[in-house]
Design a protein around this motif. Structure first.
Motif, PDB file in Angstrom:
ATOM      1  N   THR A  55       0.779  -1.154   0.057  1.00 12.12           N
ATOM      2  CA  THR A  55       0.073  -0.360  -0.052  1.00 12.12           C
ATOM      3  C   THR A  55       0.814   1.278   0.101  1.00 12.12           C
ATOM      4  N   ARG A  56       0.244   2.572  -0.078  1.00  9.93           N
ATOM      5  CA  ARG A  56       0.919   3.786  -0.238  1.00  9.93           C
ATOM      6  C   ARG A  56       1.550   3.979   0.978  1.00  9.93           C
ATOM      7  N   ASP A  57       0.646   3.461   2.363  1.00 11.86           N
ATOM      8  CA  ASP A  57       1.202   3.913   3.533  1.00 11.86           C
ATOM      9  C   ASP A  57       2.258   3.075   3.892  1.00 11.86           C
ATOM     10  N   TYR A  58       2.429   1.730   3.309  1.00 13.39           N
ATOM     11  CA  TYR A  58       3.608   0.588   3.573  1.00 13.39           C
ATOM     12  C   TYR A  58       4.852   1.559   3.087  1.00 13.39           C
ATOM     13  N   PHE A  59       4.612   2.001   1.910  1.00 14.99           N
ATOM     14  CA  PHE A  59       5.695   2.631   1.135  1.00 14.99           C
ATOM     15  C   PHE A  59       6.298   3.847   1.627  1.00 14.99           C
ATOM     16  N   GLU A  60       5.408   4.372   2.179  1.00 16.06           N
ATOM     17  CA  GLU A  60       5.866   5.689   2.860  1.00 16.06           C
ATOM     18  C   GLU A  60       6.450   5.358   4.378  1.00 16.06           C
ATOM     19  N   GLN A  61       6.161   4.346   4.870  1.00 15.63           N
ATOM     20  CA  GLN A  61       6.553   4.003   6.150  1.00 15.63           C
ATOM     21  C   GLN A  61       8.051   3.551   6.118  1.00 15.63           C
ATOM     22  N   TYR A  62       8.407   2.971   4.747  1.00 13.52           N
ATOM     23  CA  TYR A  62       9.769   2.290   4.677  1.00 13.52           C
ATOM     24  C   TYR A  62      10.611   3.661   4.560  1.00 13.52           C
ATOM     25  N   ARG A  63      10.107   4.744   3.946  1.00 11.03           N
ATOM     26  CA  ARG A  63      11.080   5.584   3.692  1.00 11.03           C
ATOM     27  C   ARG A  63      11.259   6.678   5.268  1.00 11.03           C
ATOM     28  N   ALA A  64      10.050   6.748   5.892  1.00 15.27           N
ATOM     29  CA  ALA A  64      10.284   7.184   7.272  1.00 15.27           C
ATOM     30  C   ALA A  64      11.135   6.618   8.220  1.00 15.27           C
ATOM     31  N   LEU A  65      10.871   5.134   8.211  1.00 16.93           N
ATOM     32  CA  LEU A  65      11.450   4.197   9.283  1.00 16.93           C
ATOM     33  C   LEU A  65      13.009   4.422   8.799  1.00 16.93           C
ATOM     34  N   ASN A  66      13.352   4.484   7.478  1.00 19.70           N
ATOM     35  CA  ASN A  66      14.790   4.392   7.185  1.00 19.70           C
ATOM     36  C   ASN A  66      15.570   5.684   7.526  1.00 19.70           C
ATOM     37  N   SER A  67      14.607   6.724   7.400  1.00 20.03           N
ATOM     38  CA  SER A  67      15.327   8.067   7.843  1.00 20.03           C
ATOM     39  C   SER A  67      15.441   7.939   9.318  1.00 20.03           C
ATOM     40  N   LYS A  68      14.492   7.366  10.113  1.00 19.29           N
ATOM     41  CA  LYS A  68      14.498   7.479  11.606  1.00 19.29           C
ATOM     42  C   LYS A  68      15.726   6.515  12.103  1.00 19.29           C
ATOM     43  N   MET A 201       4.412  -1.874  -8.672  1.00 17.83           N
ATOM     44  CA  MET A 201       3.661  -1.112  -9.759  1.00 17.83           C
ATOM     45  C   MET A 201       2.245  -1.073  -9.952  1.00 17.83           C
ATOM     46  N   GLU A 202       1.711  -2.325  -9.698  1.00 17.07           N
ATOM     47  CA  GLU A 202       0.614  -2.487 -10.040  1.00 17.07           C
ATOM     48  C   GLU A 202      -0.492  -1.816  -8.797  1.00 17.07           C
ATOM     49  N   ARG A 203       0.051  -2.017  -7.709  1.00 15.10           N
ATOM     50  CA  ARG A 203      -0.728  -1.591  -6.431  1.00 15.10           C
ATOM     51  C   ARG A 203      -0.770   0.084  -6.110  1.00 15.10           C
ATOM     52  N   ILE A 204       0.812   0.522  -6.387  1.00  9.24           N
ATOM     53  CA  ILE A 204       0.874   1.876  -5.836  1.00  9.24           C
ATOM     54  C   ILE A 204       1.508   2.608  -7.069  1.00  9.24           C
ATOM     55  N   GLY A 205       1.871   2.016  -8.153  1.00 15.24           N
ATOM     56  CA  GLY A 205       2.515   2.684  -9.332  1.00 15.24           C
ATOM     57  C   GLY A 205       3.947   3.429  -9.070  1.00 15.24           C
TER      58      GLY A 205
END
Length: 231
Positions: A55-68, A201-205
């Motif tokens: 999901t988009r939330d999962y994708f965004e969390q990956y980036r946020a948690l990597n930063s943390k 790509m299919e789910r969140i582009g």
């Protein structure tokens, strides 16, 4: 000698979910003898949401948690260097991915040396607290700590086949890990990457390797979600 209690408190206050200290002297990497392993949990509601794919939330969390995690690793390295020790924070910018989708000193290796968990059949680190629903980082150092973890050398997956059966790319072989097990015996990395990129790509582009099914179905993850009243 570094007191782990002080550094552990500093890191938990900074947002770490799990912290461990391990001996890596036998691995003979760059003169570093110890590691600090760091894990941050993926929020339970985000994990719950990936049952049907990334999901988009999962994708965004990956980036946020990597930063943390980058911030926590840098904080750790600064703390150790102030004490007069060498320290290398294995941040996302400092450690380049090498061929074969590997890093020279994997975060997962540090995590098992520091007692955070074992390598699952999915080739992900599995923790008792959150299953594989964590992101990892690590710091390499020549400091010695007053409390070092017993390394984890064998799998805790037993006869469970949840991730093997659920993998959409049929990449997980179903083998049990122990120290020295090559990743190729656990997972077909190319099949995993190919399928995950197609799903993302299919789910969140997004052109990114992101799936999460093996994370979501792990019994230890399910226990984490249950504690958060999501199951």
């Amino acid at each position: 000698m570094i007191a782990t209690s002080e550094l552990r408190e500093l890191l938990y206050n900074g947002g770490a979910s799990l912290v461990g200290f391990g001996d890596i002297s036998a691995l003979q990497y760059g003169g570093y003898t110890s590691c600090v392993a760091l894990a941050v949990k993926i929020p339970a509601d985000v994990v719950y949401g990936i049952g049907l794919g990334p999901t988009r939330d999962y994708f965004e969390q990956y980036r946020a948690l990597n930063s943390k995690l980058d911030s926590l690793a840098e904080l750790t390295a600064q703390y150790l260097t102030r004490q007069g020790f060498r320290a290398m924070a294995q941040t996302t910018t400092a450690v380049a991915e090498s061929s074969g989708f590997r890093t020279p000193m994997p975060h997962k290796t540090c995590a098992t040396r520091a007692g955070l968990g074992w390598i699952g059949k999915s080739a992900l680190l599995v923790t008792r607290e959150y299953g594989p629903a964590v992101r990892l980082s690590s710091v390499l150092t020549d400091a010695r700590f007053d409390c070092m973890a017993e390394p984890v050398n064998t799998s805790g997956c037993g006869s469970c086949t949840a991730c093997t059966r659920a993998c959409p790319g049929r990449a997980i072989q179903g083998a049990l890990w122990d120290v020295g097990t090559p990743r190729e015996k656990l997972v077909d990395a190319k099949a995993c990457r190919r399928t995950a990129r197609a799903l993302a790509m299919e789910r969140i582009g997004e052109k990114i390797t992101l799936c999460g099914k093996c994370v979501e179905v792990c019994p230890y993850t399910r226990a984490y979600l249950e504690k958060e009243n999501l199951l």
